[in-house]
Write a protein that holds these residues in place. Structure first.
Motif, short mmCIF file in Angstrom:
data_model
loop_
_atom_site.label_atom_id
_atom_site.label_comp_id
_atom_site.label_asym_id
_atom_site.label_seq_id
_atom_site.Cartn_x
_atom_site.Cartn_y
_atom_site.Cartn_z
N ASP A 1 0.50 -1.28 0.10
CA ASP A 1 0.36 -0.23 0.16
C ASP A 1 1.04 1.24 0.06
O ASP A 1 1.88 1.18 0.79
CB ASP A 1 -1.33 -0.48 1.46
N GLY A 2 0.64 2.18 -1.03
CA GLY A 2 1.44 3.58 -1.01
C GLY A 2 2.60 3.18 -2.29
O GLY A 2 3.15 4.70 -1.87
N LEU A 3 2.88 2.20 -2.31
CA LEU A 3 4.04 2.01 -3.25
C LEU A 3 3.61 1.88 -4.20
O LEU A 3 2.71 1.85 -5.29
CB LEU A 3 4.90 0.29 -3.38
N THR A 4 4.48 2.08 -5.15
CA THR A 4 4.15 2.55 -7.30
C THR A 4 4.39 0.82 -7.00
O THR A 4 5.34 0.17 -7.24
CB THR A 4 5.20 3.44 -7.85
N PRO A 5 4.14 0.44 -8.53
CA PRO A 5 4.77 -0.46 -9.41
C PRO A 5 5.85 -1.13 -9.31
O PRO A 5 6.44 -1.99 -9.10
CB PRO A 5 3.97 -1.20 -10.52
N SER A 6 6.74 0.15 -9.69
CA SER A 6 7.79 0.23 -9.61
C SER A 6 8.82 -0.20 -8.81
O SER A 6 9.96 -1.41 -8.38
CB SER A 6 9.03 0.74 -10.39
N GLU A 7 8.61 0.59 -7.57
CA GLU A 7 8.76 0.34 -6.18
C GLU A 7 8.95 -1.04 -5.10
O GLU A 7 9.16 -2.00 -4.71
CB GLU A 7 8.30 1.61 -5.07
N ALA A 8 7.42 -1.70 -6.24
CA ALA A 8 6.58 -2.95 -5.40
C ALA A 8 7.38 -4.24 -6.16
O ALA A 8 8.09 -5.07 -5.37
CB ALA A 8 5.66 -3.15 -5.56
N GLU A 9 8.08 -3.92 -7.42
CA GLU A 9 8.85 -4.83 -7.69
C GLU A 9 10.51 -4.70 -7.21
O GLU A 9 10.96 -6.09 -7.08
CB GLU A 9 8.73 -4.09 -9.55
N ARG A 10 11.01 -3.81 -6.86
CA ARG A 10 12.10 -4.14 -6.20
C ARG A 10 11.98 -4.40 -4.68
O ARG A 10 13.15 -5.24 -4.02
CB ARG A 10 12.67 -2.31 -5.89
N LYS A 11 11.21 -4.67 -4.61
CA LYS A 11 10.58 -4.95 -2.82
C LYS A 11 10.65 -6.35 -3.26
O LYS A 11 11.12 -7.39 -1.78
CB LYS A 11 9.60 -4.43 -1.60
N ILE A 12 10.37 -6.72 -4.01
CA ILE A 12 10.03 -8.40 -4.32
C ILE A 12 11.27 -9.11 -4.61
O ILE A 12 11.66 -10.37 -3.70
CB ILE A 12 9.16 -8.20 -5.06
N VAL A 13 12.20 -7.87 -5.17
CA VAL A 13 13.50 -8.68 -5.76
C VAL A 13 14.18 -8.58 -4.77
O VAL A 13 14.51 -9.72 -3.94
CB VAL A 13 13.88 -8.01 -6.49
N LYS A 14 14.16 -7.49 -3.63
CA LYS A 14 14.98 -7.67 -2.42
C LYS A 14 14.68 -9.35 -1.62
O LYS A 14 15.40 -9.84 -0.90
CB LYS A 14 14.78 -6.37 -1.91
N LEU A 15 13.55 -9.12 -1.94
CA LEU A 15 13.07 -10.67 -0.71
C LEU A 15 13.72 -11.60 -1.02
O LEU A 15 13.83 -12.46 -0.48
CB LEU A 15 11.14 -10.09 -0.33
N LEU A 16 12.90 -12.03 -2.20
CA LEU A 16 13.27 -12.99 -3.03
C LEU A 16 14.96 -13.31 -3.07
O LEU A 16 15.89 -14.64 -2.91
CB LEU A 16 13.68 -13.37 -4.41
N GLU A 17 15.67 -12.20 -2.54
CA GLU A 17 16.75 -12.38 -2.47
C GLU A 17 17.58 -12.17 -1.47
O GLU A 17 18.80 -13.21 -0.65
CB GLU A 17 17.98 -10.68 -3.57
N SER A 18 17.23 -11.87 -0.29
CA SER A 18 17.29 -11.89 0.98
C SER A 18 16.43 -13.06 1.42
O SER A 18 17.23 -13.81 2.19
CB SER A 18 16.74 -10.86 1.42
N LYS A 19 15.78 -14.05 0.98
CA LYS A 19 15.45 -15.28 1.32
C LYS A 19 16.47 -15.80 1.08
O LYS A 19 15.93 -17.91 0.61
CB LYS A 19 14.41 -15.65 1.42
N ASP A 20 17.39 -16.22 -0.31
CA ASP A 20 17.71 -17.47 -1.40
C ASP A 20 17.12 -17.95 -2.14
O ASP A 20 17.36 -19.29 -1.94
CB ASP A 20 19.13 -17.58 0.05
N ILE A 21 15.51 -17.32 -2.20
CA ILE A 21 14.59 -18.46 -2.80
C ILE A 21 15.68 -17.73 -4.11
O ILE A 21 15.04 -18.96 -5.31
CB ILE A 21 13.62 -17.48 -3.06
N LEU A 22 16.09 -16.93 -4.95
CA LEU A 22 16.19 -16.75 -6.38
C LEU A 22 17.39 -15.66 -6.13
O LEU A 22 17.96 -14.76 -5.44
CB LEU A 22 15.36 -15.84 -7.55
N ARG A 23 18.64 -15.83 -7.60
CA ARG A 23 19.49 -15.35 -7.46
C ARG A 23 19.04 -13.45 -8.86
O ARG A 23 18.61 -14.22 -10.05
CB ARG A 23 20.89 -15.59 -7.66
N LYS A 24 19.13 -12.35 -8.28
CA LYS A 24 19.00 -11.74 -9.29
C LYS A 24 17.72 -10.99 -10.52
O LYS A 24 18.18 -11.49 -11.71
CB LYS A 24 20.44 -11.65 -10.50
N PRO A 25 16.96 -12.05 -9.51
CA PRO A 25 15.62 -12.07 -10.16
C PRO A 25 14.70 -10.94 -10.67
O PRO A 25 15.17 -10.19 -10.69
CB PRO A 25 14.27 -12.82 -8.62
#
Length: 271
Positions: A75-99
């Protein structure tokens, strides 16, 4: 007719200014993005990971549910900001590299503006990115002929609502787009009925007409088709409401200005 042609030329100039403004924005790389909110539907794609492709709806709490990550607050994020947030979460949890994550807004229900009154198509319209007042009016089909040239904008300012009046005609004439305000979610744009005057008696076309700005009695008579053969300009009378609502009968000259809701009466000549 001359006034109508002048207004047409002013409108063309105004549209040209909008076009130039759009080119300038494109040249500076300005990108219009809406912020996400409850009720929005998103399509999320992860390159090379079809199992993660999903369509979600932002909850009332402002969250989405994403595979392997669970709830994510957007809530309150732009689509681009939400994309970056998901990328960071996927990387920080070692689910994907450079998604590579891409979000498309399937529908924007959280960012809406209401357009009411004398426009072609009343209703609620989505605000996709930054939208100015003139753009919202265009989305609603524009102001119909009976609509006023002044627009009322009502918006929330914290604990109270604030009303602003925008003179569209003056904005066009001056070329000053500072009053072409950015529209926010939940704003109300209202176009009132244009002021009118009434004319009856010895005129060709008695009736109700739109009152143009700074219209004189003589111009009002011409709108009514002029006098009949029995009509006379001597003793022109106007019936007008005073400030306290009392009815007044005024004797006027042809050069006097007509006011909203005036009733002009043309007498019959005695000779």
């Amino acid at each position: 007719m001359e006034n109508i042609m002048k207004k047409g030329r002013l409108l063309i100039m105004f549209l040209a200014l909008l076009w130039i403004t759009g080119i300038a924005n494109a040249a500076t790389g300005e990108k219009k993005e809406s912020v996400l909110g409850p009720g929005d539907t998103l399509k999320i794609f992860v390159f090379g990971q079809p199992d993660m492709t999903t369509e979600v709806k932002v909850s009332e709490a402002g969250n989405i549910t994403f595979p392997l990550l669970g709830e994510i607050f957007v809530d309150g994020l732009t689509p681009s900001e939400a994309e970056r947030k998901i990328v960071k979460l996927l990387e920080s949890k070692d689910i994907l590299r450079k998604p590579q994550v891409n979000i498309i807004t399937a529908s924007l229900q959280s960012q809406m503006v209401s357009v009411l009154g004398y426009v072609r198509n009343q209703g609620r319209y989505p605000i996709e990115g930054k939208r100015r007042l003139t753009e919202i009016l265009a989305m609603a089909g524009g102001i119909i002929p009976d609509g006023a040239e002044q627009i009322t904008l009502i918006r929330s300012n914290g604990s109270k609502y604030v009303k602003d009046i925008i003179d569209v005609l003056e904005m066009i004439r001056s070329g000053d787009l500072n009053r072409d305000l950015n529209i926010r979610s939940d704003d109300l744009v209202y176009v009132e009925r244009a002021p009118r005057f009434y004319i009856y008696g010895e005129v060709q076309r008695a009736g109700v007409y739109k009152l143009e700005r700074n219209m004189t009695v003589m111009q009002a008579l011409s709108v009514g088709g002029g006098l009949t053969q029995r009509g006379t300009e001597r003793g022109l009378r106007i019936q007008r409401r005073g400030e306290e609502g009392n009815l007044q009968i005024l004797t006027v000259k042809s050069s006097d200005l007509v006011e909203p809701d005036d009733v002009i009466y043309i007498k019959e000549s005695l000779f």
